[in-house]
Motif scaffolding. Structure first.
Motif, PDB file in Angstrom:
ATOM      1  N   ARG A 179       4.628   4.488  -1.855  1.00 18.22           N
ATOM      2  CA  ARG A 179       4.367   3.262  -2.616  1.00 18.22           C
ATOM      3  C   ARG A 179       5.454   2.227  -2.366  1.00 18.22           C
ATOM      4  NH1 ARG A 179       2.214   2.848  -8.809  1.00 18.22           N
ATOM      5  NH2 ARG A 179       2.164   0.586  -8.896  1.00 18.22           N
ATOM      6  N   CYS A 180       6.686   2.664  -2.251  1.00 16.85           N
ATOM      7  CA  CYS A 180       7.795   1.744  -1.993  1.00 16.85           C
ATOM      8  C   CYS A 180       7.603   1.031  -0.662  1.00 16.85           C
ATOM      9  CB  CYS A 180       9.111   2.532  -2.012  1.00 16.85           C
ATOM     10  SG  CYS A 180      10.582   1.525  -1.780  1.00 16.85           S
ATOM     11  N   LEU A 181       7.227   1.774   0.373  1.00 16.60           N
ATOM     12  CA  LEU A 181       7.028   1.157   1.686  1.00 16.60           C
ATOM     13  C   LEU A 181       5.786   0.267   1.688  1.00 16.60           C
ATOM     14  CD1 LEU A 181       8.174   0.907   4.503  1.00 16.60           C
ATOM     15  CD2 LEU A 181       6.834   2.908   5.174  1.00 16.60           C
ATOM     16  N   ALA A 182       4.742   0.686   0.993  1.00 17.31           N
ATOM     17  CA  ALA A 182       3.541  -0.143   0.893  1.00 17.31           C
ATOM     18  C   ALA A 182       3.839  -1.466   0.186  1.00 17.31           C
ATOM     19  CB  ALA A 182       2.436   0.618   0.170  1.00 17.31           C
ATOM     20  N   GLY A 233       6.714 -10.374  10.164  1.00 13.82           N
ATOM     21  CA  GLY A 233       8.021 -10.055   9.620  1.00 13.82           C
ATOM     22  C   GLY A 233       8.426  -8.614   9.902  1.00 13.82           C
ATOM     23  N   GLU A 234       9.691  -8.304   9.610  1.00 16.00           N
ATOM     24  CA  GLU A 234      10.236  -6.978   9.909  1.00 16.00           C
ATOM     25  C   GLU A 234      10.727  -6.269   8.657  1.00 16.00           C
ATOM     26  OE1 GLU A 234      11.787  -6.793  14.461  1.00 16.00           O
ATOM     27  OE2 GLU A 234      13.293  -7.203  12.938  1.00 16.00           O
ATOM     28  N   VAL A 235      10.632  -4.951   8.686  1.00 17.41           N
ATOM     29  CA  VAL A 235      11.233  -4.076   7.690  1.00 17.41           C
ATOM     30  C   VAL A 235      12.338  -3.292   8.387  1.00 17.41           C
ATOM     31  CG1 VAL A 235      10.886  -2.182   6.060  1.00 17.41           C
ATOM     32  CG2 VAL A 235       9.059  -3.846   6.433  1.00 17.41           C
ATOM     33  N   PHE A 295       9.490  10.428   6.927  1.00 20.77           N
ATOM     34  CA  PHE A 295       9.229   8.999   7.057  1.00 20.77           C
ATOM     35  C   PHE A 295       7.800   8.726   7.509  1.00 20.77           C
ATOM     36  CE2 PHE A 295       8.907   5.211   9.705  1.00 20.77           C
ATOM     37  CZ  PHE A 295       9.171   4.264   8.739  1.00 20.77           C
ATOM     38  N   GLU A 296       7.319   9.501   8.436  1.00 13.50           N
ATOM     39  CA  GLU A 296       5.985   9.259   8.973  1.00 13.50           C
ATOM     40  C   GLU A 296       4.904   9.385   7.895  1.00 13.50           C
ATOM     41  OE1 GLU A 296       8.704   9.819  12.288  1.00 13.50           O
ATOM     42  OE2 GLU A 296       8.432  10.878  10.380  1.00 13.50           O
ATOM     43  N   ASP A 297       5.138  10.225   6.893  1.00 14.37           N
ATOM     44  CA  ASP A 297       4.195  10.323   5.777  1.00 14.37           C
ATOM     45  C   ASP A 297       4.183   9.026   4.969  1.00 14.37           C
ATOM     46  OD1 ASP A 297       3.642  12.899   6.562  1.00 14.37           O
ATOM     47  OD2 ASP A 297       4.828  13.854   4.977  1.00 14.37           O
ATOM     48  N   ALA A 298       5.361   8.464   4.752  1.00 17.50           N
ATOM     49  CA  ALA A 298       5.441   7.193   4.019  1.00 17.50           C
ATOM     50  C   ALA A 298       4.794   6.072   4.810  1.00 17.50           C
ATOM     51  CB  ALA A 298       6.899   6.861   3.710  1.00 17.50           C
ATOM     52  N   LEU A 299       5.010   6.064   6.121  1.00 14.68           N
ATOM     53  CA  LEU A 299       4.475   4.996   6.968  1.00 14.68           C
ATOM     54  C   LEU A 299       2.945   4.991   6.952  1.00 14.68           C
ATOM     55  CD1 LEU A 299       5.048   2.696   8.918  1.00 14.68           C
ATOM     56  CD2 LEU A 299       5.192   4.381  10.765  1.00 14.68           C
ATOM     57  N   ALA A 300       2.347   6.150   6.764  1.00 13.26           N
ATOM     58  CA  ALA A 300       0.885   6.229   6.730  1.00 13.26           C
ATOM     59  C   ALA A 300       0.297   5.422   5.580  1.00 13.26           C
ATOM     60  CB  ALA A 300       0.448   7.688   6.627  1.00 13.26           C
ATOM     61  N   SER A 348      -0.375  -1.677   7.862  1.00 15.98           N
ATOM     62  CA  SER A 348      -0.098  -2.985   8.469  1.00 15.98           C
ATOM     63  C   SER A 348       1.229  -2.994   9.219  1.00 15.98           C
ATOM     64  CB  SER A 348      -0.074  -4.079   7.395  1.00 15.98           C
ATOM     65  OG  SER A 348       0.999  -3.872   6.491  1.00 15.98           O
ATOM     66  N   LEU A 349       2.039  -1.944   9.064  1.00 13.86           N
ATOM     67  CA  LEU A 349       3.353  -1.890   9.701  1.00 13.86           C
ATOM     68  C   LEU A 349       3.299  -1.077  10.988  1.00 13.86           C
ATOM     69  CD1 LEU A 349       5.666  -1.280   6.608  1.00 13.86           C
ATOM     70  CD2 LEU A 349       5.136  -3.452   7.735  1.00 13.86           C
ATOM     71  N   ALA A 350       3.901  -1.621  12.037  1.00 14.90           N
ATOM     72  CA  ALA A 350       3.975  -0.945  13.328  1.00 14.90           C
ATOM     73  C   ALA A 350       5.428  -0.609  13.647  1.00 14.90           C
ATOM     74  CB  ALA A 350       3.398  -1.836  14.423  1.00 14.90           C
ATOM     75  N   LEU A 351       5.644   0.537  14.251  1.00 10.64           N
ATOM     76  CA  LEU A 351       6.994   0.974  14.610  1.00 10.64           C
ATOM     77  C   LEU A 351       7.514   0.162  15.794  1.00 10.64           C
ATOM     78  CD1 LEU A 351       9.222   3.131  14.056  1.00 10.64           C
ATOM     79  CD2 LEU A 351       8.122   4.508  15.827  1.00 10.64           C
ATOM     80  N   VAL A 352       8.711  -0.418  15.630  1.00 16.74           N
ATOM     81  CA  VAL A 352       9.367  -1.162  16.702  1.00 16.74           C
ATOM     82  C   VAL A 352      10.442  -0.296  17.347  1.00 16.74           C
ATOM     83  CG1 VAL A 352      10.770  -3.182  17.272  1.00 16.74           C
ATOM     84  CG2 VAL A 352       8.904  -3.381  15.613  1.00 16.74           C
ATOM     85  N   SER A 353      11.267   0.344  16.540  1.00 17.74           N
ATOM     86  CA  SER A 353      12.313   1.225  17.073  1.00 17.74           C
ATOM     87  C   SER A 353      12.680   2.267  16.036  1.00 17.74           C
ATOM     88  CB  SER A 353      13.557   0.431  17.494  1.00 17.74           C
ATOM     89  OG  SER A 353      14.153  -0.197  16.367  1.00 17.74           O
ATOM     90  N   ASP A 354      13.183   3.399  16.512  1.00 15.06           N
ATOM     91  CA  ASP A 354      13.569   4.521  15.657  1.00 15.06           C
ATOM     92  C   ASP A 354      14.774   5.178  16.314  1.00 15.06           C
ATOM     93  OD1 ASP A 354      13.847   6.835  14.157  1.00 15.06           O
ATOM     94  OD2 ASP A 354      11.751   7.442  14.334  1.00 15.06           O
ATOM     95  N   GLU A 355      15.962   4.991  15.723  1.00 14.75           N
ATOM     96  CA  GLU A 355      17.196   5.480  16.330  1.00 14.75           C
ATOM     97  C   GLU A 355      17.881   6.497  15.433  1.00 14.75           C
ATOM     98  OE1 GLU A 355      19.769   2.341  17.733  1.00 14.75           O
ATOM     99  OE2 GLU A 355      18.062   0.973  17.871  1.00 14.75           O
TER     100      GLU A 355
END
Length: 198
Positions: free
Chosen positions: A114-117, A127-129, A163-168, A172-179
Motif C-alpha cells: 500500500r505504501c508503494l501504491a 516521475g521517479e521513485v 520488494f518485488e511483492d510490493a512492486l506488484a 504503473s511503476l517500471a524498474l529503472v535500476s536495482d543496485e
C-alpha cells in the motif's frame, strides 16, 4: 505497541543507530534529484537523515507518522515543508510530485504494498521513485531473518519484505535500476519510473 508509539520512544536514539551506516547510500540515491525545479515527497522522513543530502533547487515535502521524529528535523531549510501523516494514506492529490523518496520506510510500514501504491498515486507520469531499504529476494529463504521478524517488526522494522511483492501492487511503476548496497546486498538502492499515461 503501535508504530507511532514505537518511533516516539526510539526517536532520540534513531540517528545514532543508523546515520553513519546509511549516509553514503542515501547520498548516492538522492543524487538522482540533481535536476532543479522538482517537487519531491520524502515519505517517512523520520528525523531528517536525508535532509543534508537533498540537492538544492527543488521543493521538498517531508511526511512522517510521528511528531517526535519530525520535531528532531532542523528547520533551517526553507525548501522543506514538514507534514505529519501516514505514508500508506498520503494526504496529497494524485500526480502531485515529480519524485518520491522511500528511504527505510517500506520495511517499516505494516503494508509495504500500500505504501508503494500510494507513492505511485501521488507521482506524476514520468516521475521517479527512489527506494533504499532492506529486502529479501524472491524465493530467498532468509530463515534467520524470518524467524526474527515477529520480534523485530514489533520493535521497529520488518525483516521479511520482498520488494518485488510490493512492486506488484504498483503496476504503473517500471524498474529503472536495482543496485546492491549495504550488508552484502541485503540493502538495495532501487529506482522506479512511472509510465506515461498511468
Amino acid at each position: 505497541m503501535s508504530l507511532a508509539t514505537t518511533y516516539r520512544f526510539i526517536a532520540p536514539f534513531y540517528d545514532a543507530a543508523i546515520e553513519r551506516a546509511t549516509a553514503s547510500a542515501r547520498r548516492a540515491s538522492l543524487a538522482h534529484l540533481g535536476r532543479p525545479g522538482l517537487r519531491v515527497l520524502v515519505s517517512g522522513i523520520g528525523t531528517g537523515l536525508d535532509v543534508p543530502h537533498l540537492p538544492q533547487g527543488n521543493r521538498y515535502v517531508g511526511i512522517d507518522l510521528t511528531r517526535a521524529m519530525l520535531d528532531r528535523i532542523p528547520k533551517e531549510r526553507r525548501d522543506l515543508r514538514l507534514v505529519q501523516g501516514d505514508a500508506m494514506r498520503l494526504p496529497f492529490a494524485a500526480a502531485t510530485f515529480d519524485a518520491v523518496v522511500l528511504h527505510l520506510i517500506l520495511a517499516v510500514v505494516p503494508d509495504p504494498r500500500r505504501c508503494l501504491a500510494e507513492a505511485a498515486r501521488v507521482l506524476k507520469p514520468g516521475g521517479e521513485v527512489l527506494v533504499f531499504d532492506k529486502f529479501l529476494r524472491p524465493g530467498e529463504r532468509g530463515t534467520l531473518r524470518r524467524a526474527l521478524n515477529p520480534l523485530s517488526q514489533r520493535l521497529a522494522t520488518r525483516l521479511d519484505v520482498v520488494f518485488e511483492d510490493a512492486l506488484a501492487a504498483a503496476p504503473s511503476l517500471a524498474l529503472v535500476s536495482d543496485e546492491r548496497s549495504l550488508a552484502g546486498g541485503w540493502f538495495r538502492r532501487i529506482r522506479l519510473a512511472k509510465r506515461a499515461g498511468r
